[in-house]
Design an enzyme around this catalytic site. Structure first.
Site, PDB file in Angstrom:
ATOM      1  N   CYS A 193       0.820  -1.221   0.000  1.00  0.00           N
ATOM      2  CA  CYS A 193       0.000   0.000   0.000  1.00  0.00           C
ATOM      3  C   CYS A 193       0.848   1.261   0.000  1.00  0.00           C
ATOM      4  CB  CYS A 193      -0.921   0.017   1.219  1.00  0.00           C
ATOM      5  SG  CYS A 193      -1.757  -1.534   1.569  1.00  0.00           S
ATOM      6  N   ASP A 240      -2.885  -2.898   7.913  1.00  0.00           N
ATOM      7  CA  ASP A 240      -4.065  -3.576   8.456  1.00  0.00           C
ATOM      8  C   ASP A 240      -4.093  -5.047   8.037  1.00  0.00           C
ATOM      9  OD1 ASP A 240      -4.674  -1.115   9.404  1.00  0.00           O
ATOM     10  OD2 ASP A 240      -6.590  -0.902   8.376  1.00  0.00           O
ATOM     11  N   CYS A 278      -2.291   3.122   2.688  1.00  0.00           N
ATOM     12  CA  CYS A 278      -3.145   2.196   3.426  1.00  0.00           C
ATOM     13  C   CYS A 278      -4.161   2.930   4.297  1.00  0.00           C
ATOM     14  CB  CYS A 278      -2.269   1.291   4.307  1.00  0.00           C
ATOM     15  SG  CYS A 278      -3.180   0.049   5.266  1.00  0.00           S
ATOM     16  N   ASP A 279      -5.403   2.519   4.182  1.00  0.00           N
ATOM     17  CA  ASP A 279      -6.514   2.815   5.090  1.00  0.00           C
ATOM     18  C   ASP A 279      -6.407   4.121   5.864  1.00  0.00           C
ATOM     19  OD1 ASP A 279      -7.132   0.358   4.110  1.00  0.00           O
ATOM     20  OD2 ASP A 279      -7.772  -0.488   5.995  1.00  0.00           O
ATOM     21  N   LYS A 280      -6.027   3.999   7.152  1.00  0.00           N
ATOM     22  CA  LYS A 280      -6.091   5.167   8.042  1.00  0.00           C
ATOM     23  C   LYS A 280      -5.005   6.184   7.757  1.00  0.00           C
ATOM     24  CE  LYS A 280      -3.306   2.296   9.251  1.00  0.00           C
ATOM     25  NZ  LYS A 280      -3.365   1.003   8.563  1.00  0.00           N
ATOM     26  N   CYS A 303      -5.475  -1.756  -1.249  1.00  0.00           N
ATOM     27  CA  CYS A 303      -6.456  -2.781  -1.620  1.00  0.00           C
ATOM     28  C   CYS A 303      -7.371  -2.309  -2.747  1.00  0.00           C
ATOM     29  CB  CYS A 303      -7.269  -3.184  -0.402  1.00  0.00           C
ATOM     30  SG  CYS A 303      -6.297  -3.928   0.918  1.00  0.00           S
ATOM     31  N   GLU A 305      -9.937  -4.493  13.702  1.00  0.00           N
ATOM     32  CA  GLU A 305     -10.894  -4.855  12.656  1.00  0.00           C
ATOM     33  C   GLU A 305     -11.187  -6.352  12.713  1.00  0.00           C
ATOM     34  OE1 GLU A 305      -9.820  -1.514   9.260  1.00  0.00           O
ATOM     35  OE2 GLU A 305      -9.115  -3.573   9.001  1.00  0.00           O
ATOM     36  N   SER A 359     -13.066  -4.235   8.675  1.00  0.00           N
ATOM     37  CA  SER A 359     -12.299  -3.842   7.510  1.00  0.00           C
ATOM     38  C   SER A 359     -13.254  -3.434   6.400  1.00  0.00           C
ATOM     39  CB  SER A 359     -11.434  -5.012   7.040  1.00  0.00           C
ATOM     40  OG  SER A 359     -10.986  -4.810   5.723  1.00  0.00           O
TER      41      SER A 359
END
Length: 554
Positions: free
Chosen positions: A86, A118, A159-161, A231, A491, A517
């Site tokens: 990521c 994650d 990535c995500d956060k 992702c 998650e 997630s």
């Protein structure tokens, strides 16, 4: 109620002049004062220039020249590590951003923050560091920006956060700034079937249920992540990237540009995103357009609308609330149902659909979604963006989706995958007196009743699922996984996707004071508050207690 007209030049001028932050100082290239002169000294003030001698000495040691001390100074920050796809390319993007800033007459403070994967930490204690790392990343970026007196910020994310973190840092001090998403990974392929990282989690459940062989599971492991990037479905990373483009804080199209070409090289479009982001940043600085002038209540409503329309992650709720707090915008959990009452589900994206972000890129990208929603009266077109133009002005030449004849990524508004309130819904009840977040992703589930199967933590629940102890009609309860109880609010992707892999996704509900997630789908309720550790009703729930989920009553 929705304001959809283009803002005229005169109106835009009035908006800008009425919102100028008197404390925000900008580059000598555009005015007579800069914030960065607090650090390097101001040649027009001999006494101040004298006092900053030692600072300039240090800067000369890393290559600064006489002429550099009158240039605008920009922060370039990225959460980088070589440990996860990521963010593993963000060092390259950061170096490109640094070069582009210096090419256009600026200087940079470039640095990298920690980042937690994650996917890699899922199901183990390490995941407890994931959500807290959002605020750590924001703190790191804030620290560097304020310590080095930067005139503007360009923050990168993957990535995500890391995506909300990169914007939280900009909003916290009402800075001039642009944030740029590093882009999505491309979908993998196995036996002519498209796969992604989430197939590993459901694959474990399928293997334990005897539905696939160990060799098939190993094939998924080896083929699901072919390139760098976050992702590929509408998981948390792409949810937040599209929402932030809708919020107006990243340049148009950038959220849907993949990180790499199919051969793994940084994509040409992502390289161009760097150039356009630096251009936007300089324009914002010249016009003194600060982040809170863009991040208004109506802009957050736009972000919520897009999040719901494309089938985004439940994590979008907590991240948008955190961003609103940094921007000093009065956004509450109730606003998600209020806005969502009008927004149909039109995105056919993983995890519940079949498309990845690369498919959205192929049909024109995130602006196509925005224009479709704008034309339906579901977006505020007069919101200002980092281009210095309004949302409607950015979308003037974009064509909306009007049919499904030549693509199956986005449906027309009048023929949606599901009507409003069929994706993410805010619920209340005697188990969630302060609220909970449910994700149903278009499923026609309006009522679910079943006995509670109570587990104190993720691990025993996962073991029960993998060992065939959960049956159709059960309600799996995972408690003590909230922010305090976890701690860290892990998650629950492993348990949720193990249910999918075992063929129970439509027949078992899962409720938790933890979170999910973006790759999760099924009948899932998370973020139950107050959490068990804080004395919430979930703490006294017993095995076999009957639980009722009623979506019509919310």
């Amino acid at each position: 109620m929705m304001l959809l007209r283009n803002t005229s030049a005169a109106r835009l001028t009035r908006v800008l002049s009425s919102h100028v932050n008197k404390n925000q100082v900008i580059s000598r290239a555009y005015t007579t004062v800069t914030k960065s002169h607090d650090l390097v000294g101001d040649k027009n003030d001999p006494e101040h220039w004298l006092k900053r001698t030692a600072a300039r000495a240090h800067m000369r040691a890393v290559g600064w020249k006489d002429e550099d001390f009158v240039k605008p100074l920009f922060l370039v920050g990225a959460p980088y590590s070589n440990a996860l796809p990521c963010n593993s390319h963000l060092k390259q993007l950061g170096e490109m951003a640094q070069a582009e800033v210096e090419k256009t007459g600026g200087k940079t403070v470039t640095f990298f923050t920690p980042v937690v994967s994650d996917a890699m930490t899922m199901g183990i204690s390490s995941m407890r560091y994931s959500l807290p790392s959002r605020d750590l990343i924001a703190d790191c970026m804030e620290t560097m920006n304020e310590a080095y007196c930067c005139d503007g910020m360009l923050t990168l994310s993957g990535c995500d956060k890391t995506i909300p973190a990169a914007l939280m840092a900009i909003a916290r001090h009402n800075s001039v700034g642009v944030t740029l998403y590093g882009g999505s990974i491309r979908l993998g392929s196995l036996n002519n079937k498209r796969i992604n990282i989430a197939d590993n989690f459901s694959g474990v459940g399928a293997f334990k249920a005897g539905k696939i062989s160990r060799e098939e599971l190993e094939g998924i492991e080896k083929c699901s992540c072919p390139t760098q990037g976050a992702c590929p479905g509408m998981f948390t990373a792409n949810t937040m990237a599209t929402a932030i483009e809708a919020l107006g804080m990243s340049i148009p199209f950038s959220s849907s540009h993949c990180a790499t070409e199919p051969n793994g090289d940084i994509s040409s479009k992502k390289k161009q995103d760097i150039v356009k982001s630096v251009e936007a940043l300089r324009n914002l600085l010249e016009k003194n357009i600060t982040s809170r002038m863009i991040m208004t209540k109506k802009a957050f409503e736009n972000a919520i609308t897009v999040m719901l329309a494309v089938g985004g992650s439940t994590n979008g709720v907590l991240h948008l609330l955190a961003l609103a707090r940094e921007a000093q915008v009065d956004l509450t959990i109730a606003d998600f149902n209020r806005v969502g009452a009008k927004v149909p589900l039109i995105g056919n994206f993983l995890p519940f659909g079949k498309c990845g972000m690369q498919d959205l890129e192929d049909i024109g990208g995130t602006p196509v979604v925005l224009k479709t929603l704008l034309d339906a009266g579901l977006l505020h077109g007069d919101c200002l963006t980092v281009t210095g133009k309004t949302m409607a002005e950015n979308l003037a030449d974009v064509k909306p989706i009007k049919s499904k004849n030549d693509q199956d990524v986005i449906t027309p508004i009048n023929d949606p995958i599901a009507p409003p309130m069929h994706h993410i819904i805010i619920l209340h009840g005697n188990l969630a007196t302060e609220g909970a977040v449910m994700k149903i992703s278009g499923k026609e589930v309006r009522q679910f009743d079943g006995p509670a199967r109570v587990f104190d933590g993720e691990e025993p629940a996962l073991d029960a699922i993998l060992n065939g102890k959960i049956k159709k009609g059960d309600v799996v309860v995972i408690r003590n996984e909230g922010p305090r109880g976890g701690p860290g609010m892990r998650e629950m992707l492993y348990p949720s996707n193990a249910l999918i892999g075992a063929g129970l996704g439509d027949h078992v509900a899962l409720i938790t004071d933890g979170r999910f997630s973006g790759a999760t789908h099924g009948i899932m309720i998370g973020h139950i508050t107050p959490e068990s550790m804080s004395g919430g009703p979930l703490a006294i729930l017993q095995e076999g207690d009957m639980i009722s989920i009623d979506l019509d009553k919310q």
